[in-house]
Design an enzyme around this catalytic site. Structure first.
Site, short mmCIF file in Angstrom:
data_model
loop_
_atom_site.label_atom_id
_atom_site.label_comp_id
_atom_site.label_asym_id
_atom_site.label_seq_id
_atom_site.Cartn_x
_atom_site.Cartn_y
_atom_site.Cartn_z
CG HIS A 125 -0.22 -0.11 2.53
ND1 HIS A 125 0.28 0.98 3.20
CD2 HIS A 125 0.08 -1.17 3.30
CE1 HIS A 125 0.85 0.60 4.32
NE2 HIS A 125 0.75 -0.72 4.41
CG ASP A 126 -0.45 4.24 1.20
OD1 ASP A 126 -1.34 4.95 0.67
OD2 ASP A 126 -0.66 3.53 2.20
N GLY A 143 4.99 -1.16 2.75
CA GLY A 143 4.17 0.02 2.56
C GLY A 143 4.97 1.31 2.50
#
Length: 266
Positions: A125-126, A143
């Site tokens: 994520h991200d 992440g």
């Protein structure tokens, strides 16, 4: 969905709300969710799952068994409408897993254009991955990782969350990347260490001899003269005047090191 039935295998499950260009090809047993957008010329291999709020650009080749757009592996995630955005002309090989973003960061996981992503790569994520990178088999980005343009990450390499890898950098096989890797550097090992300058990569990308000479001198200042980081940054500021052809490259290196929050690999 604006696609021709001849380009979608009859066993594929494609939600009618998905936005799919008519030239997209979707293989057997693939599953495409309702919030997915897929651009022209992209091929989705057999058994792929593309879900969540995922946007895929044009002319991507996504091989079988990839999972794109699943919820982030973050206990704080509570179903917020976060995204995965994939650019154009990427090759994404078997069993890759790319997750959407989280509300605690930018809310978007991004892969740019013309990237070569080998089998079993995980992009959490991200993450922000630039253009024309190479991620070899089993490379794992935790992440919030940022990877600059033209960077290369070796097979079985793990990148710690919030770590940044600069443009034109290279991380060797099975490295433990827990500090920021400045542009142009080659690193490997556990613990991680800078082994040299990615000279061959720069030559292949058309860097002139004068540019490479300036970057070599910047590498010496940062890694070979025994300077503190503060002193090295000051010296890099002055170095640009002596190497005008490489001034932008030296500035990129200096600015990256000055902005590092995790500390740079040295």
């Amino acid at each position: 969905m604006s696609s021709s039935s001849t380009s979608i295998h009859p066993t594929a499950v494609v939600d009618g709300a998905a936005h799919i260009d008519g030239s997209v090809s979707i293989g057997p047993y693939a599953v495409i969710g309702p919030h997915v957008r897929i651009g022209a010329g992209t091929t989705i291999g057999a058994h792929c799952v593309v879900e969540g709020r995922t946007t895929i650009g044009v002319d991507n080749r996504i091989f079988q068994f990839a999972s794109l757009g699943a919820a982030p592996q973050d206990k704080k995630y509570a179903g917020e409408p976060t995204e995965l955005v994939i650019g154009d002309r990427n090759t994404i090989r078997e069993f890759c897993t790319f997750n959407t973003g989280t509300a605690q960061d930018r809310g978007v996981t991004t892969l740019g254009d013309d990237n070569w992503v080998m089998a079993y790569v995980h992009i959490a994520h991200d993450c922000v991955v630039g253009n024309q990178t190479i991620l070899a088999n089993n490379a794992t980005l935790a992440g919030h990782v940022h990877v600059g343009d033209h960077a290369i990450i070796g097979g079985l390499t793990g990148v710690h969350q919030f770590t940044h890898i600069g443009a034109h950098a290279m991380a060797g096989f099975a490295s433990h990347v827990s500090q920021d890797v400045p542009p142009f550097m080659m690193v490997d090992g556990n613990p991680l260490a800078v082994r040299g300058l990615n000279v061959e990569g720069l030559r292949r990308r058309g860097f002139s001899a004068a540019r490479i000479a300036g970057i070599k001198q910047a590498h010496r200042v940062l890694y070979r003269q025994g300077l503190t980081l503060e002193a090295a940054l000051a010296a890099l500021q002055d170095l640009s005047a002596d190497h005008p052809e490489a001034a932008a490259d030296i500035a990129l290196l200096r600015d990256f090191a000055a902005a590092s929050r995790r500390g740079i690999a040295r």
